[in-house]
Scaffold this active site. Sequence first.
Site, mmCIF file in Angstrom:
data_model
loop_
_atom_site.group_PDB
_atom_site.id
_atom_site.type_symbol
_atom_site.label_atom_id
_atom_site.label_comp_id
_atom_site.label_asym_id
_atom_site.label_seq_id
_atom_site.Cartn_x
_atom_site.Cartn_y
_atom_site.Cartn_z
ATOM 1 N N TYR A 27 5.685 -13.171 3.009
ATOM 2 C CA TYR A 27 4.416 -12.824 2.354
ATOM 3 C C TYR A 27 4.217 -13.748 1.158
ATOM 4 O O TYR A 27 4.911 -13.641 0.145
ATOM 5 C CB TYR A 27 4.460 -11.364 1.915
ATOM 6 N N LYS A 58 2.279 -14.229 6.028
ATOM 7 C CA LYS A 58 1.142 -13.425 5.580
ATOM 8 C C LYS A 58 0.612 -14.057 4.307
ATOM 9 O O LYS A 58 1.340 -14.211 3.322
ATOM 10 C CB LYS A 58 1.567 -11.974 5.331
ATOM 11 N N THR A 60 0.830 -1.207 0.000
ATOM 12 C CA THR A 60 0.000 0.000 0.000
ATOM 13 C C THR A 60 0.860 1.250 0.000
ATOM 14 O O THR A 60 0.447 2.298 -0.486
ATOM 15 C CB THR A 60 -0.940 -0.004 1.216
#
Length: 309
Positions: free
Chosen positions: A142, A167, A55
């Site tokens: 991730y 994640k 993000t």
Amino acid sequence: MPDTPDRLRSRLDGLLFFPVTAFTPDGGLDLAVFRAHVRARLDAGAGAVFAACGTGEYHALDLDEYEAVVAAAVAETAGAVPVVAGVGHGTALALEFLRRAERAGADGVLALPPYLVKPSQQGLLRHYTDLARATELGVIVYARDNAVLEPDTVAALAALDNVIGLKDGIGDLDLLQRVISAVRTTHPGLDFRYFNGLPTAELTGLAYRGLGVTLYSSAVFCFAPDLALAFHKAVNGGDDAGANRLLDGFFRPLVELRNQGRGYAVSLVKAGVRLDGLDVGTVRAPLAEPAPEHVAALAELVVRGRALL
């Protein structure tokens, strides 16, 4: 001093905040506005700050900018919550970002997928092992896009003292359940942390909760923290009726809006922060700004969502 991996593991709780990176009108970093963004969400109750991640347009930052963003997050949090920094690209460049994250004072790193290639499980294991062995910081791996990790691979990574969690940005609950089972079987009693890392994670929050996964990153927290916190309280407090009311009236329509444009998981979020009153600038190429009608739709949707609270 940065957290040890065990301390970071124990402190990761609550709603995880992934701030956008603020840019000036000429495209440079705006660290003052970035710090204001971080401060506002700390005051709203963020459980951790994941700086310069997806993000935060990690892909668009050079090394000096990246270090400055992470250092700004560390300075603004002042130890109140952990700061985790994104590291990615190929192994060599990821290691350089990792060194910058250490120098900036991060408590841990989120190891993003390697750039472009579709590696084997052996290659992924080598990549993430090289990163973990190069630092004393806690590492969260991730899994998403080209980094689809099989159960045995995650179990092997969990054997490394400073790899503290996974994640999941894949969304394959069958695979994730097998991963959880493999780690639990291979490492009895290990507090290995799992995170829902799908875009607009609230939409799958109830399903992930069924697997015991309650930690997640909320993009909505960037621009409508009251809505994000209300859902977080409902889903983790067993208020399924409240969670479903927000899902039906806000989060599902938000996902449908997000799906109308490429890159909206970042650019629409950044537009939302601007709608909330903080001028964080526009996204950098190769992302593009959302269509004006979609920004207007987002503004209307936030108003409708707040009416549900």
